[in-house]
Motif scaffolding. Structure first.
Motif, PDB file in Angstrom:
ATOM      1  N   ILE A 124       0.864  -1.180   0.000  1.00 25.79           N
ATOM      2  CA  ILE A 124       0.000   0.000   0.000  1.00 25.79           C
ATOM      3  C   ILE A 124       0.902   1.231   0.000  1.00 25.79           C
ATOM      4  N   SER A 125       0.727   2.088  -0.996  1.00 23.91           N
ATOM      5  CA  SER A 125       1.585   3.269  -1.087  1.00 23.91           C
ATOM      6  C   SER A 125       0.952   4.294  -2.020  1.00 23.91           C
ATOM      7  N   ASP A 126       1.241   5.571  -1.769  1.00 19.16           N
ATOM      8  CA  ASP A 126       0.816   6.635  -2.680  1.00 19.16           C
ATOM      9  C   ASP A 126       1.935   7.005  -3.652  1.00 19.16           C
ATOM     10  N   ASN A 127       3.005   6.201  -3.658  1.00 14.65           N
ATOM     11  CA  ASN A 127       4.116   6.394  -4.585  1.00 14.65           C
ATOM     12  C   ASN A 127       4.419   5.062  -5.280  1.00 14.65           C
ATOM     13  N   PRO A 128       3.577   4.658  -6.221  1.00 15.33           N
ATOM     14  CA  PRO A 128       3.733   3.321  -6.825  1.00 15.33           C
ATOM     15  C   PRO A 128       5.059   3.116  -7.526  1.00 15.33           C
ATOM     16  N   VAL A 159      -1.398  -0.662  -4.343  1.00 13.75           N
ATOM     17  CA  VAL A 159      -2.727  -0.077  -4.206  1.00 13.75           C
ATOM     18  C   VAL A 159      -2.646   1.156  -3.319  1.00 13.75           C
ATOM     19  N   ASP A 160      -3.737   1.929  -3.319  1.00 14.92           N
ATOM     20  CA  ASP A 160      -3.731   3.217  -2.623  1.00 14.92           C
ATOM     21  C   ASP A 160      -4.102   3.126  -1.148  1.00 14.92           C
ATOM     22  N   ASN A 161      -4.932   2.144  -0.772  1.00 10.98           N
ATOM     23  CA  ASN A 161      -5.443   2.137   0.594  1.00 10.98           C
ATOM     24  C   ASN A 161      -5.726   0.722   1.080  1.00 10.98           C
ATOM     25  N   HIS A 162      -6.097   0.614   2.348  1.00 15.76           N
ATOM     26  CA  HIS A 162      -6.358  -0.693   2.952  1.00 15.76           C
ATOM     27  C   HIS A 162      -7.586  -1.355   2.353  1.00 15.76           C
ATOM     28  N   GLU A 163      -8.611  -0.563   2.014  1.00 13.57           N
ATOM     29  CA  GLU A 163      -9.834  -1.146   1.481  1.00 13.57           C
ATOM     30  C   GLU A 163      -9.561  -1.914   0.185  1.00 13.57           C
ATOM     31  N   LEU A 167      -9.972  -6.046  -0.379  1.00  6.06           N
ATOM     32  CA  LEU A 167     -10.756  -6.584  -1.489  1.00  6.06           C
ATOM     33  C   LEU A 167      -9.939  -7.570  -2.308  1.00  6.06           C
ATOM     34  N   LEU A 168      -8.687  -7.238  -2.587  1.00  5.39           N
ATOM     35  CA  LEU A 168      -7.835  -8.140  -3.363  1.00  5.39           C
ATOM     36  C   LEU A 168      -7.556  -9.436  -2.599  1.00  5.39           C
ATOM     37  N   LEU A 169      -7.448  -9.351  -1.280  1.00  2.80           N
ATOM     38  CA  LEU A 169      -7.258 -10.558  -0.481  1.00  2.80           C
ATOM     39  C   LEU A 169      -8.478 -11.472  -0.579  1.00  2.80           C
ATOM     40  N   HIS A 170      -9.652 -10.890  -0.469  1.00  2.00           N
ATOM     41  CA  HIS A 170     -10.868 -11.696  -0.558  1.00  2.00           C
ATOM     42  C   HIS A 170     -11.031 -12.300  -1.959  1.00  2.00           C
ATOM     43  N   GLU A 171     -10.569 -11.578  -2.978  1.00  2.00           N
ATOM     44  CA  GLU A 171     -10.668 -12.082  -4.349  1.00  2.00           C
ATOM     45  C   GLU A 171      -9.491 -12.985  -4.722  1.00  2.00           C
ATOM     46  N   SER A 189      -7.279  -8.836  10.378  1.00  5.97           N
ATOM     47  CA  SER A 189      -8.638  -8.871  10.928  1.00  5.97           C
ATOM     48  C   SER A 189      -9.703  -8.741   9.843  1.00  5.97           C
ATOM     49  N   ARG A 190      -9.421  -7.992   8.794  1.00  9.29           N
ATOM     50  CA  ARG A 190     -10.446  -7.751   7.774  1.00  9.29           C
ATOM     51  C   ARG A 190     -10.239  -8.541   6.489  1.00  9.29           C
ATOM     52  N   GLY A 191      -8.997  -8.933   6.226  1.00  8.35           N
ATOM     53  CA  GLY A 191      -8.733  -9.616   4.965  1.00  8.35           C
ATOM     54  C   GLY A 191      -8.294 -11.055   5.098  1.00  8.35           C
ATOM     55  N   GLY A 192      -8.127 -11.543   6.336  1.00  9.87           N
ATOM     56  CA  GLY A 192      -7.724 -12.919   6.525  1.00  9.87           C
ATOM     57  C   GLY A 192      -6.267 -13.199   6.221  1.00  9.87           C
ATOM     58  N   ALA A 193      -5.425 -12.175   6.231  1.00 16.00           N
ATOM     59  CA  ALA A 193      -3.997 -12.375   5.979  1.00 16.00           C
ATOM     60  C   ALA A 193      -3.328 -12.992   7.202  1.00 16.00           C
ATOM     61  N   GLU A 194      -2.145 -13.559   6.999  1.00 13.34           N
ATOM     62  CA  GLU A 194      -1.365 -14.156   8.077  1.00 13.34           C
ATOM     63  C   GLU A 194       0.039 -13.562   8.074  1.00 13.34           C
ATOM     64  N   THR A 195       0.568 -13.288   9.266  1.00  9.09           N
ATOM     65  CA  THR A 195       1.933 -12.786   9.374  1.00  9.09           C
ATOM     66  C   THR A 195       2.901 -13.938   9.198  1.00  9.09           C
ATOM     67  N   LEU A 196       3.842 -13.772   8.281  1.00 11.80           N
ATOM     68  CA  LEU A 196       4.809 -14.828   7.988  1.00 11.80           C
ATOM     69  C   LEU A 196       6.102 -14.626   8.775  1.00 11.80           C
ATOM     70  N   VAL A 197       6.728 -13.457   8.634  1.00  8.00           N
ATOM     71  CA  VAL A 197       7.977 -13.160   9.333  1.00  8.00           C
ATOM     72  C   VAL A 197       8.036 -11.664   9.641  1.00  8.00           C
ATOM     73  N   ARG A 198       8.946 -11.308  10.513  1.00  8.18           N
ATOM     74  CA  ARG A 198       9.224  -9.896  10.803  1.00  8.18           C
ATOM     75  C   ARG A 198      10.406  -9.444   9.949  1.00  8.18           C
ATOM     76  N   ARG A 199      10.325  -8.226   9.466  1.00 11.00           N
ATOM     77  CA  ARG A 199      11.412  -7.684   8.637  1.00 11.00           C
ATOM     78  C   ARG A 199      12.181  -6.626   9.420  1.00 11.00           C
ATOM     79  N   TRP A 200      13.492  -6.750   9.410  1.00  9.09           N
ATOM     80  CA  TRP A 200      14.348  -5.755  10.047  1.00  9.09           C
ATOM     81  C   TRP A 200      14.584  -4.600   9.071  1.00  9.09           C
ATOM     82  N   LYS A 201      13.601  -3.770   8.938  1.00  6.42           N
ATOM     83  CA  LYS A 201      13.669  -2.632   8.027  1.00  6.42           C
ATOM     84  C   LYS A 201      14.659  -1.598   8.551  1.00  6.42           C
TER      85      LYS A 201
END
Length: 397
Positions: A124-128, A159-163, A167-171, A189-201
Motif C-alpha cells: 500500500i503506497s501513494d508512490n507506486p 494499491v492506494d489504501n487498505h480497502e 478486497l484483493l485478499l478476498h478475491e 482482521s479484515r482480509g484474513g492475511a497471516e503474518t509470515l515473518v518480521r522484517r528488520w527494516k
C-alpha cells in the motif's frame, strides 16, 4: 465548383453536379451568386449514425433523390444488424464461455490446494513507482528461490489504501504483502492475511512512538495535554498516529479532531490535527503552533527530521511499548507448500550472498526473523485497538 462527400450510407453529401461549399469555407459565401445562396441553405447539425454532421438542403429533384438514398441506407443498416444478430449469437456465446473458463483457470491458480505458477507481491503506497523500485529486486530474488516448487514469476502490484488491499485478499488476487504493524493487523482482521515473518527494516527489528513537547511549556505528562493540541502524522501511520491515539483512548482521554491548527478543543478534550509528515510535526511544536507532536524513535534520531538544535529544546513525555518495524504477510489460504518455501527463503536470505543486493534495495533490510513474544503481544494490542476504534469512532469537527 463541386463538393464530393464520403460514402453515402455514413456521411450525407451533395452530389457532384450540385453546388457545394467553396474551398474557403463558410466565410466565402459572399462570393456566390444569389441563386447559389438560395439553392444551398445550411440547416442545423444533426446526428447521423453516431457522427454529428452539417447537411445541406437542396430543393426539388435532388432532395427527393437524397431522401431515397437515406431511406435505403437505413434499411440496409437494419438488415445488416438483423443479419449479424442471427449469425453471430452462437459465436458470441462461445466467446463468453471461453472467457469464463479462462477466469476459472485464473481463480484456480489461487485455490488453497492448487500450486500457483504466479506469485503476486503487493504493498500500500501513494508512490507506486518508488515502491516498485524498492520491491522489484526482492521479487526477482524470491522468484529464483521459489522456482523449484513451480513458481514461474513474481508480479508486483501497488494499491492506494487498505480497502483495496482487503478486497484483493478476498478475491485471492494477492499472495504476499509487506506492511507496517498497524496495516498488518488491519489486513489480518479484515482480509484474513497471516503474518509470515518480521522484517528488520533499516536494520531495526522494532521501534516505538514518542510524544514530545517544548521544554519551555508546562507539560510534564499526557494529563497536561487535556484542553491542548497534539499533531499526529497521518491516519495510516503506525507510530505517528495509531499507537499513541489508541493509548490515549485506552487511558480514558477524549480525542477531538480539529478543523485546523488554530481551532481549540472543547473543554475536557484533547484536540488533534494531522501534519502530514514527521518534519511538519516537529516544526509545529518548535514554533508553538501545537503543544505536542508524535514521531517514532527512529525519526527522533534523524537529523533531517529533528535537527539537534531543535531536539535539545524538546522533552519526551510518553514512550510506547515496542512495535515490530515491518512485517511480511501472506494470504491466509495460500498453498501451504508455498508458505513454507517463502518462509524458509526469507529467514535464510541474510545468509545468502545472492540476496545482498535485494535486501539492501528492500529499504535497507538486514534480515527476517520469526515473531517473538513481544511482537505477538504488540500485534494483539493493535488488533484490539482497531476493533475498539471501529466500534467507537473518534469525534470529528
Amino acid at each position: 465548383m463541386a463538393w464530393t462527400g464520403h460514402d453515402e450510407c455514413r456521411y450525407p453529401h451533395v452530389r457532384p453536379h450540385q453546388p457545394g461549399p467553396p474551398p474557403g469555407g463558410i466565410s466565402t459565401f459572399s462570393r456566390w451568386s444569389k441563386r447559389q445562396m438560395r439553392d444551398l441553405r445550411l440547416i442545423r447539425p444533426r446526428l447521423q449514425f453516431g457522427i454529428i454532421s452539417s447537411t445541406y438542403h437542396l430543393p426539388g429533384r435532388e432532395a427527393r433523390r437524397r431522401a431515397s438514398d437515406q431511406k435505403r441506407c437505413r434499411h440496409r443498416t437494419k438488415f445488416t444488424m438483423r443479419h449479424l444478430t442471427k449469425n453471430t449469437v452462437a459465436r458470441l456465446l462461445l466467446v463468453v464461455l471461453l472467457i469464463s473458463a479462462a477466469n476459472g483457470v485464473a481463480d484456480d491458480n489461487h485455490d488453497h490446494d492448487a500450486m500457483p505458477r504466479l506469485l503476486v507481491m503487493a504493498a500500500i503506497s501513494d508512490n507506486p513507482m518508488g515502491i516498485h523500485e524498492v520491491m522489484q529486486p526482492m521479487a526477482d530474488y524470491m522468484g529464483r528461490k521459489l522456482a523449484p516448487i513451480g513458481i514461474e514469476s513474481v508480479k508486483i502490484i501497488v494499491v492506494d489504501n487498505h480497502e483495496q488491499m482487503v478486497l484483493l485478499l478476498h478475491e485471492k488476487k494477492v499472495d504476499w504483502i509487506t506492511e507496517t504493524a498497524y496495516s498488518a493487523a488491519l489486513l489480518q482482521s479484515r482480509g484474513g492475511a497471516e503474518t509470515l515473518v518480521r522484517r528488520w527494516k533499516q536494520g531495526v527489528p522494532d521501534y516505538r512512538s514518542v510524544v514530545f513537547t517544548r521544554k519551555s511549556r508546562d507539560i510534564q505528562s499526557l494529563d497536561d495535554l487535556v484542553n491542548r493540541r497534539i499533531a499526529f502524522q497521518h491516519r495510516g501511520s503506525t507510530t505517528g498516529y495509531f499507537v499513541v491515539a489508541s493509548a490515549l483512548k485506552s487511558a480514558g482521554y477524549r480525542l477531538q479532531q480539529l478543523g485546523s491548527v488554530y481551532d481549540q478543543p472543547a473543554a475536557g478534550e484533547l484536540g488533534y490535527v494531522f501534519s502530514g509528515a514527521e518534519y511538519n510535526s516537529a516544526i509545529w511544536v518548535h514554533k508553538g503552533i501545537v503543544d505536542a507532536g508524535v514521531v517514532s524513535t527512529i525519526d527522533w534520531q534523524q537529523e533531517s527530521i529533528l535537527p539537534e538544535k531543535i531536539r535539545e529544546d524538546m522533552r519526551i513525555i510518553y514512550t510506547s511499548p515496542p512495535i515490530p518495524r515491518a512485517l511480511e504477510l501472506v494470504r491466509g489460504d495460500l498453498n501451504p507448500v508455498v508458505k513454507a518455501a517463502m518462509k524458509q527463503a526469507l529467514l535464510t536470505a541474510h545468509l545468502d550472498p545472492e540476496a545482498s543486493t535485494a535486501l539492501a534495495a528492500y529499504q535497507g533490510t538486514s534480515k527476517f526473523d520469526a515473531l517473538d513474544g513481544d511482537a505477538v503481544a504488540a500485534l494483539q494490542l493493535i488488533d484490539a485497538a482497531i476493533v475498539a476504534e471501529t466500534s467507537e469512532p473518534v469525534s470529528a469537527p
